[in-house]
Enzyme design. Structure first.
Site: not given
Length: 330
Positions: A318, A214, A196-197, A87, A186, A193, A62, A220, A89
């Site tokens: 973390n 997830e 984004g990543l 929460s 490949d 979550g 992050k 979701d 990071n």
């Protein structure tokens, strides 16, 4: 397109994340941070590579989105400060960037956030406001604070800069894979979550198969991708130690790109996450938090077929010491 025109487009807050934006973010990140290592790990008869983002200065990827977003604020925006919700990071990523740039930061964090994440965020100089995860809206709280102070809201994934910043991880791992194996990845397995990543990584690696992972009951994004439209987490989701991945509903900025790529997702159990954390500690000598271990958990459990050019993200490290010790001891 001229360089100036391209820059104007990349500074438009209404834009969608792009590969050009990811590449620009990667250049900015490389100016201040060394690449995190790509570590080999044997799983069965194959060796995969693990992108150790848990070794970032704040212990998570992050830091990338936080730096990319805050460095593009103008002087007036910087003077009014920034507001984030997380929460832990993303909170630390924004706080780290804000401290380095001399910007005031306020972070809205759930009362049940891991102690280590909350303490680290405060230690970086951010003001922390807590809320109840199940009964209050962090987005509403942040919006109210922004209206009162004029501060810029920096979402954890619903923001083009943040997505592009996280995508710098995908740029790094692609070049590292080429250097180590002679070919691009490949198959990339990504902790998810808000996405984004995963979205930034997909933009950075257009030729790779991407799978999002997830925690069970919080899948979701996988369900949304399967159904073709965004759906929230089901009612009364189970308790999970993957606090970093407790997104109640994803956003169109990440979903749209992942869906257009035909990406799918899987979920993992808490027991499978624990196995992954122990293996990472025993074989790689790294500390990975539960949410940062879900991608590796899916690979170990055989829920995703791996190749000789598979990369797995270890997205964060973390975790409270007591919980980590309990999990590692079995």
């Amino acid at each position: 397109m001229t360089e100036q025109r391209l820059l104007e487009r990349l500074l438009d807050p209404a834009r969608k994340p792009t590969l050009a934006g990811v590449e620009r973010a990667a250049r900015k990140i490389s100016d201040i941070l060394p690449p995190t290592p790509l570590l080999p790990l044997e799983i069965g008869d194959k060796t995969i590579l693990c992108k150790a983002e848990c070794l970032q200065p704040i212990g998570a990827f992050k830091i990338r989105g936080g730096w990319h977003r805050l460095t593009d604020l103008d002087e007036q925006q910087r003077s009014r400060g920034v507001i984030a919700f997380s929460s832990g990071n993303h909170a630390q990523g924004v706080a780290w960037a804000a401290k380095r740039l001399g910007i005031a930061a306020t972070v809205v964090m759930p009362t049940d956030a891991p102690k280590a994440k909350m303490e680290n965020t405060k230690a970086l100089g951010a003001r922390v406001i807590t809320y109840d995860r199940l009964s209050e809206s962090r987005e509403n709280i942040a919006a109210k604070l922004s209206a009162e102070t004029g501060g810029t809201v920096v979402p954890s994934f619903d923001d083009p800069w943040v997505v592009e910043g996280q995508g710098s991880c995908g740029i790094e791992l692609r070049y590292q894979m080429i250097a180590q194996t002679g070919g691009e990845p490949d198959n990339i397995i990504v902790c998810c979550g808000g996405g984004g990543l995963a979205t930034g990584t997909a933009l950075a690696n257009p030729n790779a198969k991407i799978t999002v992972v997830e925690p069970e009951g919080w899948d979701d994004m996988a369900r949304s991708l399967e159904l073709g439209h965004i759906v929230p987490v089901k009612e009364n989701p189970p308790a999970t130690q993957c606090d970093a991945l407790q997104t109640l509903e994803v956003s169109s900025i990440t979903f749209d790109i992942l869906y257009e790529r035909g990406i799918h997702g899987v979920s993992v159990t808490q027991a499978e996450v624990h196995i992954a954390m122990r293996l990472a500690f025993e074989k790689l000598r790294v500390v990975v938090e539960p949410g940062g271990a879900v991608a590796l958990a899916a690979a170990i459990a055989g829920k995703i077929d791996t190749t000789t050019r598979t990369v797995v993200t270890l997205s964060g490290g973390n975790v409270d010491a007591e919980l980590f010790a309990k999990i590692i001891s079995g």
